[in-house]
Structure formats: structure tokens, C-alpha cells
Design a protein around this motif. Structure first.
Motif, PDB file in Angstrom:
ATOM      1  N   GLY A  99       1.914   2.431  -3.137  1.00  0.00           N
ATOM      2  CA  GLY A  99       0.844   2.787  -4.064  1.00  0.00           C
ATOM      3  C   GLY A  99       0.742   1.834  -5.233  1.00  0.00           C
ATOM      4  O   GLY A  99       0.204   2.169  -6.281  1.00  0.00           O
TER       5      GLY A  99
ATOM      6  N   PHE B  12      -5.121   8.250  -6.128  1.00  0.00           N
ATOM      7  CA  PHE B  12      -3.724   8.681  -6.236  1.00  0.00           C
ATOM      8  C   PHE B  12      -3.690  10.151  -6.586  1.00  0.00           C
ATOM      9  O   PHE B  12      -4.706  10.762  -6.930  1.00  0.00           O
TER      10      PHE B  12
ATOM     11  N   ARG C 233       0.825  -1.201   0.000  1.00  0.00           N
ATOM     12  CA  ARG C 233       0.000   0.000   0.000  1.00  0.00           C
ATOM     13  C   ARG C 233       0.855   1.245   0.000  1.00  0.00           C
ATOM     14  O   ARG C 233       0.521   2.237  -0.636  1.00  0.00           O
ATOM     15  N   ARG C 234       1.920   1.169   0.747  1.00  0.00           N
ATOM     16  CA  ARG C 234       2.738   2.376   0.885  1.00  0.00           C
ATOM     17  C   ARG C 234       3.257   2.852  -0.467  1.00  0.00           C
ATOM     18  O   ARG C 234       3.321   4.026  -0.755  1.00  0.00           O
TER      19      ARG C 234
ATOM     20  N   ASP D 249      -7.832   1.776  -2.900  1.00  0.00           N
ATOM     21  CA  ASP D 249      -6.405   1.899  -3.209  1.00  0.00           C
ATOM     22  C   ASP D 249      -6.171   2.471  -4.585  1.00  0.00           C
ATOM     23  O   ASP D 249      -5.035   2.737  -4.945  1.00  0.00           O
TER      24      ASP D 249
END
Lengths: 230, 636
Positions: free
Chosen positions: B36, B140, B33-34, B137
């Protein structure tokens, strides 16, 4: 020993005087230059721009590092921008969101945006650093970076103001840009919205804003002094 | 959430393993997740067969694209079955909009610059007919999904080849990607070069830097290298694609061969020469020191060897100073004092029966001084006879003065021979004419290591001189001394009236006494220093162990004496009365006579005639002493 010091001390004093005098002369030259003479190029505008751009790049790098470190601690369950309401206190500032937009708006407006952003982040970063120093679960590396970040915001603001002054002196931009050191500007920046943000959001917002500043400065430089590096 | 492999492990583990796995999985998910990345979602989505977005990428921070996958539901794979909607969160009242530009062949949604806003969060979703597939997720900001294009025009130039000819450096240069608007300053790109050998598997990465050229160091000649480059935005983590590889190879340059061994030879030659010079300097150090820094001559005393002094051979030194009585050393001593005319050596006889060096010296000296004619006195050079004497009848026996002088000298030199031999008497008897000044010396007299000088400790009122003893002489008296004396007196018509000093050595106690008595009224011109006076045995004795010789004109002189001066012979005391007092270690030399010989008592000045009249002693002389004021008494 005193016998040796005696002949040395006047020499030392003379050297120090020379150093200072040279500085004074250069500063005097600076003051002379501010009289509006066009032939004064002791520090060129491009050089000034390069310096502030490098400074902003470094500031953005530090903010990026801090943000990455914060992710280790906070482990957000979502994506780093997952939350819809990423409400940065600088959202009220209208900033160009693309290259064309940044190229289209006036130089003065772009400069003003930069200054607004820089002013808006001075207090929040300072308080962020205070929080970092108090919470001992953060290592010294993060604490030093937060302090450095707050200092760099301060330095960058002064640098950009210098650039603005030079541009105004050179007649590149109109002097209509409001001095953001005025009490009105300070009051405007002291919106206290940032107090509602937690540290992680604050870091995220600042990371975004430092990137904006970096890009805007680069655009501004290449618009005003497009000789080299553009 | 868990891949299949993970699930198998999960089934097989115990509780602790389960916990570990859980933690590991959590961390993995968070890492994904970090960054992206939506790639992990592919595996997830495939497992669940949902349509999903595979990736969204921006190349130039002005546009971006998103690709999607229909999943395992093939019924949605037909074109147009899925629609892309995006949300631009630039205002609270934003809405979902459909993709501005579809590229269905690639299942791609392209957002042009008009629809792209940097620093503003975007969210994309897929919509089917009635289903919305949305993952949080998939939100962005554009700057976070930027992956610049790779640089173009990658090229290299040879910088330099190492002197050994084994490695070289290369300067690589390239152009920034054309899509990235670096010129305007909109993007700031940094580059990373990687290279590897032709058949290697691992790439070596150089440091990231924002310039469009970079030096590659340490490539080896003969090997082929593969180089490629990629770029990314500064202060961001996502790299773009790698460029196409270029190949670098440099073959050997033969004309460089000659230089390297030549330089090596020169270096080794210089080092060898330096080593040789060093060895020479070390081995010839002494000689070089002599040449460069010659020794400074130190002051030396002639005749005295510093080495001898260092060794502490004082006896030999005494010997040398005495004049080298020994035969072997005499010429040496003579050579030492060759150029000094005032030094005259006593030449002693070889017939010294004692054999010891010092003993011989003492013996002969003493005897001769005392007038014992046992020796064949030759060449008495120290105490020389006046030449006048030779022409006439012997005023005195030539031997006598020698005897006397030698005895006197022997008296002067405390290191006297131990034994005064009885043979002393023999020559005395032979030369009856001699004024026999026979001391009590008879029998072996052993002189033990006496000093060079004897100090006069006291002067007797009778005229005797008491000497403090240096060492311990063994003295045996000569009983016939008085007889000899009488003989002497009778025979000595021609005697010029020797004033002879008789020295007594008494041996009874370890005391050495030297008595030198000046004869009264004896005006004999004895060129020799010896003045022997003898005291009658009944001379007053100053003290025990003491023998004084008082000047007495007691001897009957022959009428032939010219001036009537009678030589007085003072015989030493009889051995009975042996008086011992501490005698000084040295005598005092009064002066030098005309022959540059040491005189205890200076001779009275007189006419050069051999036979000099006896000078009457006007006044009694102190024993063993002629003071300068008394000289006049001796002078005729």
C-alpha cells in the motif's frame, strides 16, 4: 508385573478421582455462582474479557497472515482495496466506525454487534477451509491456518457468549440481548451472500471484521471493567 | 514504470534478459502495491510530472492526514491550484467531497475524527482546474495506514553485572505514545527496541512485544550504546517513527575485582587437592587394600607348601613326607613336623654312594630293611630300639633292627633306591652276630621311581605276599643270601629271634615284588618291625617272577635261645628263580607301635627284657602278613 500394578492401580484410581472431584467441585462452584451471588469471583469478568481479547487478537493475526499469503498467489493488479465494490456480506451489519461511535453506543448494542459478526463468519470460514483443503496449490501452512481460523471464530463466539451471560448475571447489561443461537438469528446469518465471494475477497473481509471485533471487545472491556489494562 | 537504470539494462540485454527484467519489474510493482505504499509512485509521478499524493498516515486510528505533491508542473504549485477530494465508500451512493481541512503550508489534508471512519475504504484524488489526477492505488482503509507515534520517556536501569565484570544487563522502560489511546483500548501497540554501539552502523533489533519495558542483555562494560524505539499496531506491518536515541554506558566497578580471582583460586585449589588425593589413592592402592581389606588367612597344611604343590613337585613332596632323608632337607622336614611327636624321621647316612636323592633313600632303606650292614646306621629314630635292649647284651645287633627296620621301611616305600649295594654285605659280614637277613640284594639295585606304597596283590599259601609293582626296580639277587642266613643262624645266640621280614626285590622284570615273610615260631621280640622271613630257595613258587619266602623254622638256632624259639630266617630265593608277578604298589600299615612308628607287623607283646625269648611261632604265618589274630602267636 501384576503384583506391581495392583498396589499402583488403586492409588491411580484415587488420584484420578481426586482430580475429577476437584473439577466437579469447581464446576459445582460455578453452578452455585450462577445463582446470582455477587461474591462469586472464581473467574472475574476482567479475566474473561482478557481471554476473549487475546483470542480475538490472535484470530486477527491469523487472518492477516492468510491475507498476506493470498496476495502472493493472486497478485491483485490493484491495491488491496482497490476495487470499489468490495462487497462484504457483513456490510449489512451496522458497526461503529470510530472510537467515539464505539464508545457512544450502548453496551448491549456493542455486544450484539460483536456477536453478529462472529455468527456471520462461522459458515463462510468453514467453507473457506474446505476450499483450501481441496485446492492443493496452497501449502499446508495455509490450510492449517484456515482451519485454525474457522475454529477460532467458533471458540470466540462461545467465549463472547459466556462473557455476555456473566455480564447479564452481574446485571451489567440487560438481558434484552437476543440469544443469537436462536433459529431466527441463524436464519438471518445464513444470507448466503458470502457464497458469491471469492476466496480473496472473503479473506479481505474477514481480516477487516476480525479487526473490528478486536477493537470492539477492547472498548467494551474498558467500558465495563476499567480497572487495569485500560 | 521503469527507472532510468533499469532502462539502460533493458537496452543492453538480449531476449532472455528482457524476460527476466519484465518478471522482476512486475514483482517489484506488486510488492509495492501489496504494502500500500505510495512512495514508489513518487518516482513514477516524477517521471510523468503529475500531481500526486505522497502519503496518507493515521497516528491514532481516529484521524489521518494526506500529503500531496504538485509534481513537475510548477504552474500548479501555487496555493489553491490543487484541491483534494476524497471518497468515503460507506454507501453505494457516496460522493467525492473536498478535504475537510487544509494545511497548505505542508500541502496536507487533515481528516479529523468526525470525518474519519475506520474500516471504511477511502479514496483521495487531486483536482486541478480541469484535470483530475486520480490513482486507484490511493484508496485505503484507515487501519491500514496507521503509523503510531514513537514511545516517549525512554529510560534505562542497570539490572546486573556479570561475575566476570565484563558485561551487564539493562532494563529499558518507556511510555506509550500519548497520541495513541491505549488506555481506552482503542489501539493495541507493540514496540521494537533497537540498539547499537556508538560507532557501529548496524542496529540490533530486539523482539517486538506489547509491554512498556524490555531487558537488553549482553552489553559490554566500557562501551557506549545508542538505543531507540518505535511502535506499530499489533498484527499490522507499518511502524511508526523512531524515538530519540538514548545512550547507555557503564564503566568498570573496581571493587568487584577481588572476588573473581579469589573464586578462581579457590576453585583451582579444590581441583588440585582432588587430583592429589586421586593420585595418592591410585599409587597406594595395594597398601590401602591391605589396610582396609586385610587378607583372610587361608587354611594350610603344615609342612606342605602350596606353592610346591602348584609346581607339581611331587617328588619333593614325597621326600618331605618320607621324612627328609636328604641332609639338607632333613632339618627342614624336622622343623615341619617339629611339634608332632608321632613323626619320627629316618636319618640316613651320608655315605650313600649313589648320590641321588631317591636312590639314596631307596638304597639305604632297602638295605637296612634287609639287614645289609653296609651302612652306618645312625639314629634310627623312626624305628627305635627298645631301651631295654641297651642294658643287656645285644639280643640283636642294634644295627640289625635298624637294618631290618630300614629295609622294611624301604620295603614299605616303594620309591626305593635303585641299587642295593654290595656293601650291604660288608657290614653284614662285620657283624657276624647279626642275624643276617640278607636278601638277594646284591649288586646294584636300581630303583626306579617307585611309588610310596605297594599294594599287596596276593598272599601266597606259603605265606608270601605278593606286592604289585609300582615302578620298576632293578633288583639283583644276593647269592650269598643263604650263607648269610646260615651265619646268622649260628651267631645269633643272643638273638632274640628277630622276626624279620625279608623283602625280595627282583629286578629281572620291571616288576617289583615285596615279600615279607614272617618266621615261624620265632618269638623274638623285635621291637623293630622288621620281620624277616626267608624262604628257602626251593620254596614253592606261585608263579613266574615270583619269589616267595616261606616261613620255615629252618635255620639252626643256637642253643642259647631261651625259649627255643628259633628265629627263622627266611632267605629270599636264589636269584635263579626269579619270579615276577605284578606286585601292588603299597603295603598296608598294620598299626603303630609304642614308639609311634609305623609297623607293618605289630610286634608281639613281650616282657621288657632286652633279650627276649624267642617266641616260637605256633603257627605258620602268612608271608609278609601278620594279621591281628595271628598276633597271639607271636606273643610268648
Amino acid at each position: 508385573m501384576s503384583a506391581h500394578i495392583r498396589p499402583v492401580s488403586p492409588v491411580f484410581v484415587v488420584l484420578v478421582c481426586l482430580a475429577f472431584c476437584s473439577r466437579l467441585s469447581s464446576m459445582k462452584a460455578a453452578s452455585i455462582c450462577t445463582n446470582g451471588q455477587t461474591g462469586c469471583h472464581f473467574i472475574s469478568l476482567a479475566n474473561l474479557f482478557d481471554r476473549v481479547i487475546q483470542h480475538s487478537a490472535r484470530m486477527h493475526g491469523i487472518s492477516n497472515d492468510l491475507h498476506s499469503e493470498f496476495e502472493l498467489y493472486f497478485l491483485p493488479s490493484k491495491n488491496q482495496i482497490g476495487r470499489v465494490s468490495h462487497n462484504c456480506h457483513t456490510s449489512t451489519i451496522l458497526t461503529p466506525n470510530g472510537k467515539e461511535n464505539a464508545q457512544r453506543i450502548a453496551r448491549e448494542e456493542l455486544t450484539e454487534v460483536i456477536l453478529k459478526l462472529l455468527v456471520a463468519w462461522r459458515d463462510p470460514l468453514w467453507h473457506f477451509h474446505q476450499d483450501m483443503a481441496q485446492h492443493h496449490e496452497f501449502n499446508n501452512f495455509s490450510s492449517n491456518k484456515s482451519l485454525e481460523m474457522s475454529d477460532m471464530v467458533h471458540e470466540l463466539r462461545k467465549g463472547v457468549q459466556k462473557v455476555v451471560e456473566k455480564m447479564q448475571m452481574l446485571g451489567i447489561i440487560s438481558p434484552s440481548i437476543g440469544n443469537l443461537g436462536t433459529p431466527e438469528a441463524l436464519l438471518a446469518s445464513d444470507s448466503a451472500e458470502w457464497r458469491l465471494m471469492n476466496d480473496y475477497d472473503l479473506l479481505y473481509c474477514f481480516r477487516r471484521d476480525s479487526n473490528k471485533i478486536q477493537h470492539y471487545l477492547k472498548i467494551l472491556k474498558c467500558r465495563i471493567v476499567p480497572e487495569h489494562g485500560c | 514504470m521503469t527507472p532510468t537504470a533499469e532502462s539502460l539494462e533493458w537496452e543492453q540485454c538480449s531476449t532472455c534478459c528482457i524476460q527476466k527484467l519484465e518478471r522482476r519489474l512486475q514483482h517489484t510493482g506488486e510488492l509495492l502495491r501489496r504494502h500500500g505504499s505510495i512512495h514508489a509512485k513518487d518516482e513514477v509521478k516524477e517521471a510523468t510530472l503529475e500531481p500526486h499524493f505522497t502519503d496518507c498516515i493515521s497516528r491514532d486510528l481516529e484521524t489521518f492526514r494526506c500529503w500531496w505533491s504538485p509534481g513537475s508542473l510548477h504552474n500548479l504549485s501555487t496555493l489553491g491550484a490543487l484541491k483534494v477530494f476524497y471518497l468515503k465508500k460507506d454507501s453505494p451512493s457516496s460522493e467525492w467531497k473536498e478535504c475537510p481541512e487544509y494545511i497548505h503550508e505542508n500541502r496536507e489534508c487533515f481528516f479529523d475524527s468526525n470525518h474519519t471512519s475506520v474500516w471504511i475504504p477511502y479514496c483521495v484524488q487531486l483536482r486541478g482546474q480541469n484535470i483530475t489526477y486520480f490513482n486507484e492505488d490511493d484508496c485505503f482503509t484507515v487501519e491500514n495506514i496507521v503509523r503510531p507515534d514513537p514511545p516517549v520517556s525512554l529510560n534505562w536501569t542497570l539490572l546486573k553485572i556479570s561475575p566476570s565484570g565484563l558485561s551487564y544487563d539493562v532494563l529499558a522502560n518507556w511510555e506509550p505514545p500519548p497520541s495513541a489511546d491505549v488506555g481506552v483500548g482503542w489501539m493495541r501497540i507493540e514496540y521494537e527496541i533497537q540498539y547499537r554501539e556508538r560507532n557501529a552502523t548496524n542496529w540490533k533489533a530486539l523482539e517486538k512485544q506489547p509491554h512498556t519495558k524490555q531487558t537488553i542483555y549482553g552489553l559490554q562494560i566500557g562501551k557506549e550504546y545508542e538505543v531507540h524505539i518505535r511502535s506499530r499496531m499489533q498484527a499490522f506491518v507499518k511502524f511508526g517513527e523512531f524515538s530519540d536515541s538514548i545512550f547507555i554506558e557503564v564503566t568498570e566497578i573496581p571493587n568487584k575485582h577481588g572476588l573473581v580471582p579469589f573464586t578462581l583460586v579457590v576453585i583451582f585449589g579444590i581441583v588440585g587437592v582432588l587430583i592429589v588425593i586421586l593420585l595418592i589413592v591410585i599409587s597406594w592402592q595395594q597398601r590401602l587394600m591391605m589396610i582396609l581389606l586385610p587378607p583372610v588367612p587361608v587354611p594350610k597344611i603344615k609342612g606342605i607348601d602350596s606353592e610346591m604343590l602348584k609346581k607339581g613337585k611331587l617328588g619333593e613332596l614325597n621326600f618331605l613326607l618320607n621324612g627328609g632323608v636328604l641332609d639338607g632337607l632333613q632339618p627342614y622336614a624336622k622343623e615341619l613336623y617339629h611339634e608332632e611327636s608321632w613323626v619320627e624321621f629316618i636319618e640316613m647316612d651320608k655315605e650313600n654312594e649313589e648320590g641321588g636323592d631317591k636312590v639314596d633313600n631307596c638304597n639305604s632303606d632297602t638295605q637296612k630293611l634287609l639287614g645289609l650292614p653296609h651302612r652306618n646306621i645312625n639314629g634310627l629314630s623312626v624305628i627305635s630300639h627298645p631301651d631295654d635292649d641297651s642294658g643287656q647284651a645285644n639280643c640283636y645287633d642294634t644295627d640289625l633292627p635298624e637294618h631290618d627296620t630300614q629295609m622294611l621301611i624301604a620295603s614299605m616305600l616303594p620309591s626305593q633306591p635303585e641299587n642295593h649295594q654290595a656293601s650291604l654285605d660288608a657290614p653284614a659280614s662285620e657283624t657276624g652276630e647279626r642275624p643276617l637277613i640278607q636278601t638277594q640284594i646284591e649288586g646294584p639295585q636300581t630303583w626306579v621311581n617307585t611309588d610310596l606304597y605297594a599294594q599287596v596283590s596276593n598272599v601266597m599259601p606259603s605265606g608270601g605276599v605278593v606286592l604289585s609293582p609300582g615302578q620298576q626296580p632293578k633288583i639283583q639277587e644276593n647269592t650269598t643270601g643263604s650263607e648269610r642266613e646260615a651265619q646268622k643262624g649260628g651267631k645269633k645266640s643272643e638273638d632274640c629271634g628277630d622276626n624279620e621280614g625279608i623283602e625280595d626285590w627282583k629286578k629281572s622284570e620291571p616288576q617289583f615284588q615285596l615279600l615279607v615273610v614272617v618266621p615261624e615260631g620265632s618269638g623274638s621280640t623285635t621291637k623293630n618291625n622288621a620281620q624277616q622271613t626267608s624262604t628257602p630257595p626251593n620254596s614253592p613258587v606261585p608263579g613266574p617272577g615270583y619269589q616267595t619266602i616261606q616261613p620255615q623254622p629252618m635255620e639252626t638256632k643256637p642253643a642259647a635261645m631261651t625259649d627255643g624259639s628259633q628265629p627263622t630266617y627266611i632267605l629270599p630265593e636264589s636269584p635263579q628263580s626269579q619270579l615276577f608277578t605284578p606286585v601292588a604298589d603299597y603295603t598296608v600299615v598294620q598299626e603303630l607301635d609304642m614308639h609311634h612308628s609305623l609297623l607293618l607287623n605289630p610286634p608281639p607283646s613281650h616282657s621288657p627284657s632286652l633279650c627276649q625269648p624267642q617266641h616260637p611261632l605256633k603257627a605258620p604265618m602268612p608271608v609278609g602278613y601278620i594279621t591281628p589274630d595271628l598276633l597271639g602267636n607271636l606273643v610268648p
